[in-house]
Design an enzyme around this catalytic site. Structure first.
Site, PDB file in Angstrom:
ATOM      1  N   GLY A  14       0.822  -1.208   0.000  1.00 62.80           N
ATOM      2  CA  GLY A  14       0.000   0.000   0.000  1.00 62.80           C
ATOM      3  C   GLY A  14       0.853   1.254   0.000  1.00 62.80           C
ATOM      4  N   ARG A  75       1.040  -5.305  -5.770  1.00 65.73           N
ATOM      5  CA  ARG A  75       1.327  -6.574  -5.113  1.00 65.73           C
ATOM      6  C   ARG A  75       1.665  -7.598  -6.183  1.00 65.73           C
ATOM      7  NH1 ARG A  75      -0.170  -5.118  -0.049  1.00 65.73           N
ATOM      8  NH2 ARG A  75      -1.887  -3.639   0.092  1.00 65.73           N
ATOM      9  N   THR A 128       4.209   2.516   5.810  1.00 60.65           N
ATOM     10  CA  THR A 128       2.817   2.083   5.910  1.00 60.65           C
ATOM     11  C   THR A 128       2.075   3.003   6.864  1.00 60.65           C
ATOM     12  OG1 THR A 128       1.340   0.352   6.749  1.00 60.65           O
ATOM     13  CG2 THR A 128       3.584   0.361   7.606  1.00 60.65           C
ATOM     14  N   ASP A 132       2.345  -0.379  12.012  1.00 62.81           N
ATOM     15  CA  ASP A 132       2.241  -1.681  12.666  1.00 62.81           C
ATOM     16  C   ASP A 132       3.467  -2.571  12.465  1.00 62.81           C
ATOM     17  OD1 ASP A 132       1.863  -2.072   9.955  1.00 62.81           O
ATOM     18  OD2 ASP A 132       0.222  -3.499  10.178  1.00 62.81           O
ATOM     19  N   ARG A 157     -17.667  16.255  12.769  1.00 67.88           N
ATOM     20  CA  ARG A 157     -18.160  16.708  14.082  1.00 67.88           C
ATOM     21  C   ARG A 157     -19.026  17.955  13.944  1.00 67.88           C
ATOM     22  NH1 ARG A 157     -17.171  16.008  19.392  1.00 67.88           N
ATOM     23  NH2 ARG A 157     -15.257  14.801  19.230  1.00 67.88           N
ATOM     24  N   GLY A 188     -11.005  13.782  20.110  1.00 67.64           N
ATOM     25  CA  GLY A 188     -11.826  13.724  21.307  1.00 67.64           C
ATOM     26  C   GLY A 188     -12.959  12.730  21.198  1.00 67.64           C
ATOM     27  N   ALA A 189     -12.699  11.570  20.607  1.00 68.18           N
ATOM     28  CA  ALA A 189     -13.738  10.559  20.412  1.00 68.18           C
ATOM     29  C   ALA A 189     -14.294  10.071  21.752  1.00 68.18           C
ATOM     30  CB  ALA A 189     -13.176   9.375  19.629  1.00 68.18           C
TER      31      ALA A 189
END
Length: 323
Positions: A14, A75, A128, A132, A157, A188-189
């Site tokens: 990606g 890929r 990426t 991760d 929001r 601020g979720a």
């Protein structure tokens, strides 16, 4: 080991903002050392097909600010076979390439390891948006993706506030919740749902919305990593249980694009320089890492087998300050 005289650079998997900055650094560092540099188009597919061209310092002018990758990415199922790997090795021999810089994620590094085993020295650069890769604290593209997600959720929001709604927003992260965690904190979720942490929707979402309603809150943001499940189903459940009009939004591939941030441009440039330096010193089968505030490197095999623990402390902090 013989002196490195020509290297290739490719982007794989990606795309991530900052890949162009890394390519630019690789090309210019190599040329400054008297090393030829070939751009390989479309990742390992290009290496198999011989789709490569010698790059000059001017070929990478005016790209540091551009998202995506000028070398394209794809890929390559064929590269996972012995036949495909041998074809890629032959391309290196035909062009005189005796070193490759691979910019991508874990899958890309496995390909680099296969080439290294067959006598083509490879250095990986982590690129990426998911952040991760276990061997490094930071991957190219993560900061830009976070800022893109933050900007878009901020806009959502405004509408959620105007209509007193709940917006359930899916961000990228099929197997990793880093992007959801960091962007969720930034916007601020009310709740953040990630693959790494088991949750109970009634306890961790519905009860929390009800509690914050009692304190006067009238609009809500739920950030969900794509690996968690359907945001449409979550939004429907929230509306059924709370009576609050709820809408699902999938941010999608827009998170991959856009002009890279300062951090991504600087990190990509530093990593690109470091990768070529490693090749020039005879290193192989390494991945460039950012650890404890410094650029360093690790063996690819060891890097692929490391586990990256999710930041539970930060997740708990996010939960506390979102009331």
């Amino acid at each position: 080991m013989s002196k490195v005289t020509a290297i290739g650079v490719l982007t794989s998997g990606g795309d991530a903002p900052g890949m162009n900055a890394a390519v630019r650094a690789v090309v210019r560092t190599a040329i400054s050392m008297g090393i030829k540099c070939y751009g390989i188009r479309r990742g390992y597919n290009g290496l198999i097909e011989g789709d490569a061209f010698e790059m000059s310092v001017r070929d990478v002018s005016d790209i540091i600010q551009r998202g995506g990758t000028l070398l394209y990415t794809a890929r390559s199922p064929l590269f996972k076979t012995e036949e495909g790997i041998n074809m890629a090795v032959n391309t290196c021999h035909n062009l005189g390439i005796n070193g490759i810089v691979v910019i991508g994620g874990d899958g890309s590094f496995r390909g680099a390891m296969d080439l290294s085993k067959r006598g083509i020295p490879c250095i990986g650069i982590p690129g990426t948006i998911d952040n991760d890769i276990s061997s490094t604290d930071y991957t190219i593209g993560f900061d830009t993706a976070m800022n893109t997600a933050m900007d878009m959720v901020d806009k959502l929001r405004d509408t959620a506030q105007s209509h007193e709604r709940c917006s359930v927003v899916e961000v990228m992260g099929r197997h990793a919740g880093w992007l959801a965690l960091e962007s969720g904190i930034a916007v601020g979720a009310t709740a953040i749902l990630v693959p790494e942490v088991q949750f109970d929707i009634d306890r961790d979402v519905i009860a929390k919305i009800n509690a914050t309603q009692h304190s006067g809150k009238k609009n809500f943001i739920i950030v969900v990593a794509e690996g968690v499940g359907s945001v449409e189903k979550i939004a429907k459940y929230v509306e059924e249980k709370t009576g609050i009009e709820s809408r699902a939004t999938i941010l999608g591939h827009v998170q991959r694009g856009g002009s890279p941030t300062v951090r991504d441009r600087e990190m990509a440039s530093s990593m690109g320089y470091y990768a070529v330096k490693l090749l020039s010193e005879g290193a192989s089968n390494r991945v460039v890492c950012y650890r404890n505030g410094k650029i360093t490197d690790a063996d690819i095999f060891e890097a692929l087998n490391m586990k990256k623990p999710f930041d539970i402390a930060k997740y708990e902090m996010a939960n506390i300050i979102s009331i």
